[in-house]
Enzyme design. Sequence first.
Site, PDB file in Angstrom:
ATOM      1  N   GLY A  40      80.222 -30.996  53.426  1.00  0.00           N
ATOM      2  CA  GLY A  40      81.605 -30.764  53.811  1.00  0.00           C
ATOM      3  C   GLY A  40      82.398 -30.155  52.675  1.00  0.00           C
ATOM      4  N   GLY A  82      76.100 -36.556  53.009  1.00  0.00           N
ATOM      5  CA  GLY A  82      74.877 -36.132  52.354  1.00  0.00           C
ATOM      6  C   GLY A  82      74.863 -36.640  50.921  1.00  0.00           C
ATOM      7  N   THR A  83      75.831 -37.515  50.610  1.00  0.00           N
ATOM      8  CA  THR A  83      75.993 -38.023  49.251  1.00  0.00           C
ATOM      9  C   THR A  83      75.091 -39.209  48.949  1.00  0.00           C
ATOM     10  OG1 THR A  83      77.692 -39.487  50.102  1.00  0.00           O
ATOM     11  CG2 THR A  83      78.424 -37.387  49.184  1.00  0.00           C
ATOM     12  N   ILE A 110      76.895 -47.230  37.894  1.00  0.00           N
ATOM     13  CA  ILE A 110      76.195 -46.346  38.826  1.00  0.00           C
ATOM     14  C   ILE A 110      75.392 -47.235  39.766  1.00  0.00           C
ATOM     15  CG2 ILE A 110      74.454 -44.532  39.019  1.00  0.00           C
ATOM     16  CD1 ILE A 110      77.205 -43.681  37.759  1.00  0.00           C
ATOM     17  N   ASN A 133      73.446 -46.259  42.541  1.00  0.00           N
ATOM     18  CA  ASN A 133      72.115 -45.710  42.828  1.00  0.00           C
ATOM     19  C   ASN A 133      71.909 -44.477  41.955  1.00  0.00           C
ATOM     20  OD1 ASN A 133      69.723 -44.751  43.807  1.00  0.00           O
ATOM     21  ND2 ASN A 133      70.390 -44.569  45.941  1.00  0.00           N
ATOM     22  N   THR A 146      70.765 -41.029  43.825  1.00  0.00           N
ATOM     23  CA  THR A 146      71.761 -40.252  44.563  1.00  0.00           C
ATOM     24  C   THR A 146      72.914 -39.847  43.655  1.00  0.00           C
ATOM     25  OG1 THR A 146      72.716 -42.321  45.384  1.00  0.00           O
ATOM     26  CG2 THR A 146      71.196 -41.168  46.844  1.00  0.00           C
ATOM     27  N   GLU A 170      82.862 -35.477  42.587  1.00  0.00           N
ATOM     28  CA  GLU A 170      83.473 -34.219  42.149  1.00  0.00           C
ATOM     29  C   GLU A 170      83.349 -33.979  40.650  1.00  0.00           C
ATOM     30  OE1 GLU A 170      87.207 -33.735  45.032  1.00  0.00           O
ATOM     31  OE2 GLU A 170      86.666 -35.801  44.624  1.00  0.00           O
TER      32      GLU A 170
HETATM   33 MO1  MOS Z   1      86.581 -33.704  48.604  1.00  0.00          MO
HETATM   34  S1  MOS Z   1      87.502 -31.953  48.181  1.00  0.00           S
HETATM   35  O1  MOS Z   1      87.698 -34.847  48.142  1.00  0.00           O
HETATM   36  O2  MOS Z   1      86.196 -33.643  50.208  1.00  0.00           O
END
Ligand code: MOS
Length: 757
Positions: free
Chosen positions: A264, A492-493, A647, A649, A652, A723
Amino acid sequence: MADNDEAAAPYRRANPEGGGEVTHDPRATNPTGNPPSPRPATMNREDGPLKVTGRARYAADHTPARLAHGYLLTSTVAKGTILAMDVPAEAPGVLAVYSPFNPLKLHPYAREENAELTPPIQSPEIRYHGQAIGLVVAETFEQARDAAARVRVRYDTQPPRASFPGGLPAPIGGTPVTDILEPGIGSIDEALTAGAVTVTATYTTPAETHAALEPHATLASWTGDHLTVHTASQGVRLVVDRLSETLGIEADKIHVINPYVGGGFGNKWGMWAHTPLTAAAARALGRPVKTVLTREQTCTVVGHRPFTRQTVSLGAAADGTLVAVKNDGVSSKSASNGFHEPAANLSLILYGSRNLHVSRSAVTLDVPCGTIMRAPQESNGSFALESAMDELAAELGIDPLDLRLKNNTPIRQDNRRPWSGKHLDECYRLGAALFGWPERDPVPGRRVEGDWLVGYGMATATHGASRGQAAIKVRLLSDGTATVSGTAADLGTGQSTVFVMLAADVLGIPAHRITPSLGDSSAPPAANAGGSGSTSTNGPAVLLAAEDATRTLLNLAASHPRSPFAGHRVTYARGTLRGGGIAMPFGAFLTDIETPAVEALATSPRNSSTTHAFRSFGAHFCEVRVHRWTAEPRVTRWVCTVDAGRIVNEKTARSQIAGGIVMGIGQALLENLHLDPSTARFTNATLADYLIPAGPDVPPMDIHFLNHPDTLLSDLGARGIGELGIVGTAAAIANAVHNATGIRVRDLPITPDKLLD
Ligand code: MOS
């Protein structure tokens, strides 16, 4: 009274499948002398087998009986009014053509949420090229697409505003200018002149598109006045709210489902035109309708990252101490919504300086909506600030790493709050040691290997860290399994795997006996996926709910009239109840008392600290090679050290950081959503023409987590990682390109033409 010392203890185990053993990172004996931290747990994605075998069903994969297919009509001019639309009288399979002349009634949205201000096709006004102006619905997708191609639209056209920066920037945001000045200093420019050295430069970044693998898609079905929607989304609750407003129906009559998301990066946060159109069409036709966007439509209908320009001035004493930081930031802003990038904001908080100035303004363009895209503000903001720091280091004759260490600060500069847990110095030192930073030649262009000029670059990574409110339900079932549910999304994270791991830790049962349920609006309200806040927000609620579920179980064991534990002190550990000489797995106990399940719903509150500031940090170090004759830049090596609290995992988490760096490589070298200045059309709105990194563009990466829990943020101690990886990446590459070639590129992307003398 039952007690439960295992489950009520603060989160501390780290290996759900290995029975709670904490292992240590072999590399934790690090050159910084800081104490070793426990190595994070690691687990394969619980949804991995479903995805690689094609059993995970995405929004567009559902095909109910009597399904009709929608195809969006989009504008082919950027500004003006639709005068007429000629729809083919006879088109095979076509059920309806909705347009401003045959609209589906939609009510205004109460809030914009980084998406469009107004619902689609309620007026003939055109505000951008590629705007949704209608929906063709037919028996098949091909019939709908074919009929859409035959619709003729006549426009009254006006010239669009399509040049950035072009027009005059207007102030935006609640506080368009922030000045923080020492007593006696009249202006930031006065403060800058007090520095022994000052650098000033302007940096620009282009528009970008999110380019998620899964296109946006919505399937809507009505049963009476109840609406069921499958739609690609980072937050199903947000879709419920927006649909309720615009369709004019109660939120409790809307069920939105989306357990799997094919990426996304921000543009599946808000709700876009195709979703209410599809829902309204399904209501009007009395049939399920599915609309899937084309790749080109995903470049216009669902938002993009805006253009930015930042003019940065840094003033420093001869020893490198910053005395003044100034950043005047300009963003593009669509005429269709309010989103812009206050990219200069990062300059207010990252480094210690007694004098700070940031301004925020925007140029309004007749382009599609801007929206959030991975690290909005910060990825662009860090390109300017972290490039400027490199320029300042060169001007001062100081190593760029030493300049950052010198100006590292434990205090957030604008509100003077201490950071909750900042180990950026450790990130710098450990990263430098792992990378071999001391071998960097400070003189650009001097290191040559064959036909390649070799450069080293570094930059700081940082991203805001938060903890919102989240509710999670944990159920313990009589078959010995458990479920964890909340409306959260997994983009997908690996969020669903994190749910499993945290619940497994508290419940003390193997991960494979725990089923996560995400992306269903009927579940308890957990956090949408965005702002790097999923694990930091939902994680503490998973722990609480799992603890509460074991407490509920213990109470039942102590009080149920048929409980074999009645009258005894009962404990719970590793999935088993013990007391009065009896030990029973919880599933057997529930079966015994003929109770199918016990459950607990727990709400974890938002972080309300007024004493500390919260942020994730990291450091990037990279090697870039630039070909001497073709000027092709190639990123060849990467080290990233990450201070993001605990952390959960490692596997991932590593993918999140690596994914952010890959996206930053795209930002640095490839990505450029090209706006044609005469038509205001994005001209490369295909994956053939819009370049993103592929395998050969990505170097080997050494990603290292410090794993120091941030216990001021939550008991879990996890900050955000989604991010962080992209922030600073483009600057680290630009800095390495400068070290390799002596050429400073200040306008992204860094394409070979900018490196040819
Ligand atoms: Mo992200 S830009 O906080 O989906």
